[in-house]
Scaffold this active site. Structure first.
Site, PDB file in Angstrom:
ATOM      1  N   HIS A   1      28.100  -1.898  10.363  1.00  0.00           N
ATOM      2  CA  HIS A   1      26.803  -1.299  10.030  1.00  0.00           C
ATOM      3  C   HIS A   1      26.082  -2.230   9.072  1.00  0.00           C
ATOM      4  CE1 HIS A   1      28.404   0.035   6.065  1.00  0.00           C
ATOM      5  NE2 HIS A   1      29.527   0.135   6.743  1.00  0.00           N
TER       6      HIS A   1
ATOM      7  N   HIS B   1       0.858  -1.173   0.000  1.00  0.00           N
ATOM      8  CA  HIS B   1       0.000   0.000   0.000  1.00  0.00           C
ATOM      9  C   HIS B   1       0.901   1.233   0.000  1.00  0.00           C
ATOM     10  CE1 HIS B   1      -2.525  -3.170   1.761  1.00  0.00           C
ATOM     11  NE2 HIS B   1      -3.582  -2.483   1.337  1.00  0.00           N
TER      12      HIS B   1
END
Length: 328
Positions: free
Chosen positions: A171, A9
């Protein structure tokens, strides 16, 4: 290769596609399909069919959907019902699930296999802090735990799966793309500065992927481990914060045949040689020293990127290099 349709959506599908590319690199045969407020189910069905048509008629297709029971799921499910042997659907999409789907395509050849495999990664990606809020909920069994101390085991030479220079250290690109590419037994941040900083140490160890433990050690400890044959069964992914730290390890006897370079943060006095690498004269001299010691350079953010050599980039930025030893 299994084609992937990300459907949602609104713009969520496009956003998570972009995030996945930042971490794992650009991917072939992956398409985002959005269902916008001004569209109807028939419009969405056309978008999905167009996405699938772009993969080729014989391709397997995996639908990664935001929500079970919503329009993106319903229309994807209608298509799936007609091609159950070659398609699969997984809902509740999150970024760890998408990254695992990308990684799985390197070894798994069917949409069904990948769909079954990525469920665990999607669930493991849901964590909470403070951990006490999870209670006895087994759904949070993957909460990170302190990394155990490195234990000597085996007989032989420690293996380096990857040596990486990256001012960001551990990371997303390292924890997902690189660790899945080189399969280390342990991620090791090698830094005197970080080893003395309890907060940074804690943040780094918690950032490790669930299946791999992370440790932070000073440079001398790495040199000690390198010369200890009892670590012969270990495969380390080494992370360095500065080129000077790498040079200290190499000068201490650690054999690093190739150094992957991800990013070097900009600061006063440094020159950008590409969009993520900043160096000064001291860095350049250190890279020359590493080159003369036989270290090759591989400039890549993620495994999917094309490898580039560092020295031509430094020259192009205007730095003078001593190529005497290189020519010898």
């Amino acid at each position: 290769m299994v084609g992937i349709v990300i459907a949602s959506h609104g713009e969520f599908a496009k956003g998570i596609l972009q995030s996945g590319s930042m971490i794992f690199g650009e991917q072939k045969e992956v398409t985002a399909v959005t269902f916008m407020p001004n569209e109807g189910p028939e419009d969405l069905r056309k978008h999905l069919e167009a996405a699938i048509a772009g993969f080729g008629s014989d391709d397997e297709v995996l639908f990664l959907i935001d929500l079970w029971g919503g329009s993106p799921f319903n229309q994807s499910n209608a298509i799936y019902e007609e091609h159950k042997d070659k398609m699969a659907i997984v809902t509740g999409l999150n970024l760890p699930m998408l990254i695992e789907a990308y990684s799985s395509r390197l070894s798994l050849n069917s949409a069904h296999e990948i769909a079954a495999h990525i469920l665990g990664e999607g669930r493991a990606g849901v964590r909470i802090k403070p951990e006490s809020l999870a209670g006895n909920d087994t759904g949070n069994a993957s909460q990170p735990k302190p990394a155990p101390a490195m234990v000597a085991q085996g007989n032989g030479q420690l293996k380096i799966s990857l040596a990486r220079l990256d001012s960001r250290l551990l990371h997303g690109q390292v924890a997902t793309a690189w660790s899945k590419s080189v399969h280390p037994t342990r991620i090791v941040v090698v830094s005197d500065a970080v080893a003395k900083d309890q907060l940074r140490k804690s943040l780094i160890t918690e950032a490790a992927p669930p299946e791999v433990k992370a440790n932070v050690i000073p440079i001398e400890k790495l040199i000690e481990i390198w010369h200890d044959p009892r670590f012969g069964n270990q495969r380390f992914l080494l992370l360095f914060e500065t080129p000077q730290d790498v040079a200290r390890a190499v000068d201490g006897g650690v054999k690093i045949p190739e150094l992957n370079i991800g990013s070097l943060a900009h600061s006063e006095g440094k020159t950008m040689i590409n969009n993520v690498l900043a160096v000064d004269e001291n860095d350049v001299k250190t890279f020359e020293h590493l080159r003369d010691e036989g270290v090759k350079f591989d400039v890549r953010k993620v495994p999917a990127d094309n490898s580039q050599d560092l020295m031509p980039m430094i020259k192009k930025a205007g730095f003078q290099l001593d190529d005497t030893k290189e020519k010898e």
